[in-house]
Design an enzyme around this catalytic site. Structure first.
Site, PDB file in Angstrom:
ATOM      1  N   GLY A  43     -16.657 -35.607 -39.347  1.00 23.82           N
ATOM      2  CA  GLY A  43     -17.213 -35.121 -38.082  1.00 23.82           C
ATOM      3  C   GLY A  43     -16.760 -33.713 -37.747  1.00 23.82           C
ATOM      4  O   GLY A  43     -17.554 -32.868 -37.329  1.00 23.82           O
ATOM      5  N   CYS A  44     -15.483 -33.448 -37.934  1.00 26.46           N
ATOM      6  CA  CYS A  44     -14.930 -32.129 -37.598  1.00 26.46           C
ATOM      7  C   CYS A  44     -15.490 -31.053 -38.522  1.00 26.46           C
ATOM      8  O   CYS A  44     -15.732 -29.919 -38.099  1.00 26.46           O
ATOM      9  CB  CYS A  44     -13.408 -32.166 -37.649  1.00 26.46           C
ATOM     10  N   THR A  45     -15.733 -31.420 -39.775  1.00 27.48           N
ATOM     11  CA  THR A  45     -16.318 -30.472 -40.724  1.00 27.48           C
ATOM     12  C   THR A  45     -17.761 -30.168 -40.336  1.00 27.48           C
ATOM     13  O   THR A  45     -18.178 -29.002 -40.335  1.00 27.48           O
ATOM     14  CB  THR A  45     -16.236 -31.026 -42.166  1.00 27.48           C
TER      15      THR A  45
END
Length: 152
Positions: A43-45
Site C-alpha cells: 500500500g505504501c509503495t
C-alpha cells in the site's frame, strides 16, 4: 486528526539524505503532508509511486509533498532509490510528529489490536494552517484526491 483552520504543528526531522527539514521551510507553498505505516509495503509503495507520478502537477500548483513514517533514514533512502521518489521522506522514529498530528492510533491487524500509523493526509496552506484533513485514506487514490483538492 487535528482541526481544520488550526496552525499545523511545526517540526524538524531528518530526511532520506540525513538533512534536517522543518515544516516552516515551506512557508509560501502548500504542503501535502502524508503519514504512512511503512516503507516498501504494497500500500505504501502504491501511494508513494502515485505521488511520484503526479509530482510535476504538484510542483505546478506550488505544493510540496512530504511523507512521514517511523522508518529510519536508511530505510527511507532505500525506498527513495528503489522507486526514484522525487519528494521528501522524513523519519519520525520517536513518533513525536506522528503523535502530534494525531495519526498514531489503535488498529486491528489480523484480529489483534496494535498501535500504528493510520494512513492520513493533511493539506497545509502557504501560511502553515491546516486546510483539509483526510483520515484512513486509500493508498492508491490519495495522490489524485490531493491533486484534485489543490486544483479545486
Amino acid at each position: 486528526m487535528l482541526e481544520i483552520g488550526t496552525k499545523a504543528p511545526d517540526f524538524t526531522l531528518l530526511d532520506q539524505n540525513g538533512e534536517n527539514v522543518s515544516l516552516n521551510d515551506f512557508r509560501g507553498k502548500k504542503v501535502i503532508l502524508y503519514f504512512y505505516p511503512k516503507d516498501s509495503t504494497p500500500g505504501c509503495t502504491k501511494q508513494a509511486c502515485a505521488f511520484s507520478e503526479l509530482n510535476p502537477h504538484f510542483i505546478e500548483a506550488n505544493a510540496q509533498i512530504i511523507g512521514i513514517s517511523k522508518d529510519s533514514v536508511a530505510s527511507h533512502k532505500r525506498f527513495e532509490q528503489k522507486y526514484q521518489l522525487p519528494f521528501i521522506l522524513l523519519s519520525d522514529s520517536e513518533l513525536e510528529v506522528i503523535k502530534s498530528y494525531d495519526v498514531w492510533k489503535e488498529k486491528n491487524m489480523y484480529g489483534k489490536k496494535v498501535m500504528g500509523v493510520v494512513r492520513s493526509t493533511y493539506l497545509i496552506n502557504e501560511d502553515g494552517v491546516i486546510e483539509k484533513t483526510f483520515e484512513k485514506v486509500k493508498a492508491a487514490d490519495n495522490p489524485k484526491q490531493m491533486l484534485d483538492e489543490l486544483n479545486g
